[in-house]
Design a protein around this motif. Structure first.
Motif, mmCIF file in Angstrom:
data_model
loop_
_atom_site.group_PDB
_atom_site.id
_atom_site.type_symbol
_atom_site.label_atom_id
_atom_site.label_comp_id
_atom_site.label_asym_id
_atom_site.label_seq_id
_atom_site.Cartn_x
_atom_site.Cartn_y
_atom_site.Cartn_z
ATOM 1 N N GLN A 132 45.582 58.745 91.378
ATOM 2 C CA GLN A 132 46.174 59.626 90.376
ATOM 3 C C GLN A 132 46.063 59.031 88.979
ATOM 4 N N TYR A 133 46.453 57.761 88.860
ATOM 5 C CA TYR A 133 46.460 57.119 87.546
ATOM 6 C C TYR A 133 45.051 56.927 87.000
ATOM 7 N N SER A 162 50.760 49.412 108.457
ATOM 8 C CA SER A 162 50.056 48.743 107.361
ATOM 9 C C SER A 162 49.059 49.678 106.699
ATOM 10 N N GLY A 163 48.286 50.404 107.512
ATOM 11 C CA GLY A 163 47.300 51.321 106.964
ATOM 12 C C GLY A 163 47.930 52.462 106.195
ATOM 13 N N GLN A 164 49.031 52.999 106.721
ATOM 14 C CA GLN A 164 49.669 54.131 106.054
ATOM 15 C C GLN A 164 50.399 53.716 104.781
ATOM 16 N N SER A 165 50.966 52.513 104.767
ATOM 17 C CA SER A 165 51.611 52.043 103.539
ATOM 18 C C SER A 165 50.579 51.846 102.439
ATOM 19 N N SER A 166 49.393 51.397 102.810
ATOM 20 C CA SER A 166 48.326 51.236 101.828
ATOM 21 C C SER A 166 47.839 52.579 101.307
ATOM 22 N N THR A 167 47.994 53.625 102.120
ATOM 23 C CA THR A 167 47.619 54.956 101.666
ATOM 24 C C THR A 167 48.448 55.372 100.459
ATOM 25 N N ILE A 168 49.718 54.967 100.427
ATOM 26 C CA ILE A 168 50.584 55.287 99.290
ATOM 27 C C ILE A 168 50.018 54.675 98.015
ATOM 28 N N THR A 169 49.678 53.382 98.064
ATOM 29 C CA THR A 169 49.151 52.722 96.864
ATOM 30 C C THR A 169 47.819 53.332 96.457
ATOM 31 N N GLY A 170 46.989 53.711 97.438
ATOM 32 C CA GLY A 170 45.709 54.329 97.113
ATOM 33 C C GLY A 170 45.887 55.676 96.423
ATOM 34 N N THR A 171 46.889 56.454 96.876
ATOM 35 C CA THR A 171 47.153 57.754 96.263
ATOM 36 C C THR A 171 47.648 57.588 94.830
ATOM 37 N N TYR A 172 48.604 56.682 94.639
ATOM 38 C CA TYR A 172 49.083 56.403 93.286
ATOM 39 C C TYR A 172 47.927 55.985 92.376
ATOM 40 N N ALA A 173 47.152 54.989 92.828
ATOM 41 C CA ALA A 173 46.063 54.460 92.007
ATOM 42 C C ALA A 173 45.049 55.548 91.666
ATOM 43 N N ARG A 188 57.273 57.549 80.708
ATOM 44 C CA ARG A 188 56.227 58.510 80.382
ATOM 45 C C ARG A 188 56.328 59.734 81.282
ATOM 46 N N GLU A 189 56.293 60.924 80.707
ATOM 47 C CA GLU A 189 56.452 62.153 81.475
ATOM 48 C C GLU A 189 55.331 62.318 82.494
ATOM 49 N N ASP A 190 54.092 62.039 82.062
ATOM 50 C CA ASP A 190 52.975 62.231 82.977
ATOM 51 C C ASP A 190 52.991 61.204 84.103
ATOM 52 N N ILE A 191 53.492 60.002 83.825
ATOM 53 C CA ILE A 191 53.597 58.982 84.883
ATOM 54 C C ILE A 191 54.699 59.359 85.864
ATOM 55 N N VAL A 192 55.839 59.818 85.339
ATOM 56 C CA VAL A 192 56.951 60.205 86.211
ATOM 57 C C VAL A 192 56.539 61.346 87.131
ATOM 58 N N SER A 193 55.815 62.331 86.579
ATOM 59 C CA SER A 193 55.448 63.503 87.375
ATOM 60 C C SER A 193 54.440 63.178 88.454
ATOM 61 N N MET A 194 53.768 62.020 88.344
ATOM 62 C CA MET A 194 52.804 61.649 89.375
ATOM 63 C C MET A 194 53.424 60.826 90.484
ATOM 64 N N GLN A 195 54.708 60.466 90.355
ATOM 65 C CA GLN A 195 55.365 59.760 91.447
ATOM 66 C C GLN A 195 55.439 60.683 92.643
ATOM 67 N N LEU A 196 55.290 60.151 93.837
ATOM 68 C CA LEU A 196 55.405 60.985 95.030
ATOM 69 C C LEU A 196 56.814 61.556 95.120
ATOM 70 N N PRO A 197 56.966 62.751 95.656
ATOM 71 C CA PRO A 197 58.197 63.520 95.482
ATOM 72 C C PRO A 197 59.411 62.960 96.195
ATOM 73 N N LYS A 198 60.563 63.106 95.534
ATOM 74 C CA LYS A 198 61.843 62.874 96.183
ATOM 75 C C LYS A 198 62.214 64.146 96.945
ATOM 76 N N ASN A 199 63.201 64.047 97.815
ATOM 77 C CA ASN A 199 63.543 65.188 98.663
ATOM 78 C C ASN A 199 64.039 66.384 97.864
ATOM 79 N N ARG A 200 64.860 66.113 96.832
ATOM 80 C CA ARG A 200 65.528 67.221 96.169
ATOM 81 C C ARG A 200 64.647 67.932 95.163
ATOM 82 N N ASP A 201 63.562 67.296 94.702
ATOM 83 C CA ASP A 201 62.774 67.945 93.670
ATOM 84 C C ASP A 201 61.343 68.208 94.096
ATOM 85 N N THR A 202 61.086 68.194 95.388
ATOM 86 C CA THR A 202 59.728 68.436 95.862
ATOM 87 C C THR A 202 59.246 69.825 95.473
#
Length: 546
Positions: A351-352, A338-349, A526-540
């Motif tokens: 960034q934005y 639960s704590g680590q999943s919330s870390t994802i949302t905190g990182t996204y937020a 949006r290019e800037d929004i897409v680039s802030m998504q956490l990385p996929k394996n192939r394009d990290t």
């Protein structure tokens, strides 16, 4: 041949064209390969293309902060505060749908609207408040992770707090297998804990009539109940979620026609409703189990003592009927998830918020590490001084901070989505506007009521000298006036910035579309929004985020 990868700096200044009304839109197919394109036809199957943002946002509604406040409210007031969960969930659904609508219709998220609408000083203050809310949200995740490590490996809480700094590196390592797989794993673990509480309901046997009474009859018995009510509200409706949701929807390729905009708004509402309904049942289950078990007359003395000061570190005994000796380990693993999943949302937020308010970005790992360090400092101090009980109380305080900060994200959202100059034909109806302003007024009213009561009670029962009481009173009420003045400024200030609508509602837009021979055109993400998504394996490597 793909262009050679370039080294991306850790701190990136905006290119400037993000300030344009509907820019930038990307035309690079390689950057959009992983994005979801919504078919240009009306079908209920389109709902699956919109699934994602609402569920990612809903993670924040079942984070360690929620579980802590749920457990304490059930242990102390049984089912008396369930109505707060119902009201907060309904309010959250309406508010989150408005955040999604803002992004879908205008092509800009909430933080960007704030930057273009407000002067430099108010914009800077709103950014600082948004960052504080993200740190306040990260504190329960730090403490929840520390409690989980304590249950699993008997590590002292203060050591666990320090070790949470490493979770950033672990999270990034797991992302190499794809964000979707990581989110699925985390969701599975959290749902496992939810399933345990649902099964425990069968053993605890809470009185159905009492649960329904608690859900539908508002009641606040004493200042302690008011404090927990504010904490529950802050843990359910979080300011950073409004910034997050309005940005996540920009990753979809939505046909830019009036019909498609309406369909997108409808499906995002349905998706958010499903996600928040799951979160609602989880929170109700936790409160009901806590209330039923802690009010039972057959509790042994140790469990009775745990109920008197119940926190995440002691809550595993609630699951003994279901899991026996495994209860502590499984509860700890799910709490860790639960704590680590919330870390994802905190990182996204984070960034934005930084990109929107300041037109600046940090690399996700650096952004995550910065937020986590700011959250570790108060958590470590409290854990060293107050131990497990002190750390648990800090979660309640962090949730209260979120509640007090909510108006500074909610009021701009309500103003922007009610403005025809920004939303055009998609602006809030009179009914929606009235409902959302009533919700906002209730939240602010509860906050102010608690502040006044707490300050008066503190002054009357403190052992300070008269001069000190007068000084504290002046200081406290002055701070309250500043708080109210800030809210009043946001409420009564008229919107000045006119946003060009990406939805084709203007005559010239329709002419452009008709001349192209299409009933709708695609607006790529949006290019800037897409680039802030956490990385996929192939394009990290190409993104330079690892």
């Amino acid at each position: 041949m793909a262009p050679p990868a370039t080294t991306q700096p850790q701190f990136i200044a905006g290119t400037g064209n993000r300030n344009l009304p509907n820019a930038p839109l990307i035309d690079d197919d390689s950057a959009a390969d992983d994005q979801i394109m919504v078919p240009d036809k009306k079908s209920w199957k389109n709902l699956f293309a919109y699934m994602g943002p609402g569920f990612l946002v809903s993670i924040a509604y079942i984070d360690p902060g929620n579980f802590e406040t749920d457990l304490q409210s059930g242990a102390q007031y049984k089912y008396g505060l369930l109505w707060i969960i119902l009201v907060a969930s309904c309010a959250a659904l309406i508010i989150q749908s408005l955040a999604a609508n803002l992004g879908v219709v205008t092509g800009k998220h909430l933080a960007e609207h704030c930057r273009t609408e407000y002067e430099k000083v108010p914009n800077f203050i709103l950014w600082v408040l948004a960052e504080i809310s993200i740190v306040a949200c990260d504190i329960p995740e730090v403490i929840g992770t520390a409690f989980a490590l304590n249950m699993l490996f008997h590590i002292p809480v203060w050591c666990g707090v320090l070790l949470t700094g490493l979770s950033t590196l672990i999270l990034l390592a797991l992302q190499q297998y794809g964000v979707r797989k990581l989110e699925f794993l985390i969701t599975f673990l959290v749902i496992t804990m939810a399933g345990c509480f649902l099964v425990e309901l069968g053993y605890a046997k809470p009185n159905a009539s009492e649960v329904l009474y608690g859900l539908f009859v508002p009641q606040l018995k004493g200042n302690g109940a008011t404090l927990l009510a504010i904490s529950l509200l802050g843990a359910m409706v979080m300011p950073h979620n409004l910034f997050l949701h309005s940005a996540l929807v920009l990753s979809r390729k939505i046909p830019r026609s009036v019909t498609s905009i309406k369909e997108a708004s409808k499906f995002y509402l349905i998706e958010s409703g499903i996600a928040l309904l799951v979160a609602f049942f989880i929170n109700v289950s936790v409160i009901s189990v806590s209330g039923a078990v802690c009010s039972s007359s057959s509790l042994n003395p140790d469990d009775q003592k745990s109920c008197q000061d119940l926190d995440l570190n002691k809550a595993s005994f609630l699951l003994k009927n279901v899991l026996g000796s495994w209860s502590s380990n499984l509860f700890a693993i799910a709490l860790l998830a639960s704590g680590q999943s919330s870390t994802i949302t905190g990182t996204y937020a984070g960034q934005y918020v930084m990109q929107g308010f300041l037109d600046l970005r940090l690399k996700p790992w650096l952004r995550n590490l910065l937020t986590r360090c700011l959250a570790i400092v108060p958590s470590l101090i409290v854990a060293l001084i107050g131990g497990s009980a002190g750390a648990g109380k800090l979660i309640i305080i962090a949730s209260m901070i979120l509640s007090f900060e909510l108006p500074f994200a909610l009021v701009p959202l309500l103003k922007f989505t009610s403005s025809k100059s920004k939303m055009g034909a998609h602006a809030n109806s009179v009914t929606i506007s009235a409902t959302t302003w009533i919700i906002g007024s209730l939240i602010m009213g509860i906050n102010i009521y608690f502040l006044v009561n707490y300050l008066i009670d503190l002054l009357l029962h403190s052992h300070l000298r008269l001069v000190s009481k007068v000084f504290c009173g002046i200081l406290g009420f002055s701070a309250m006036l500043v708080y109210l003045a800030g809210i009043a400024y946001l409420v009564f200030r008229k919107n000045k910035e006119v946003t060009h609508l990406l939805a084709l509602t203007m005559p010239e837009d329709r002419e452009m579309t008709n001349s192209a021979g299409n009933s709708s055109v695609y607006c790529l993400p949006r290019e800037d929004i897409v680039s802030m998504q956490l990385p996929k394996n192939r394009d990290t490597d190409n993104l330079g985020l690892g």
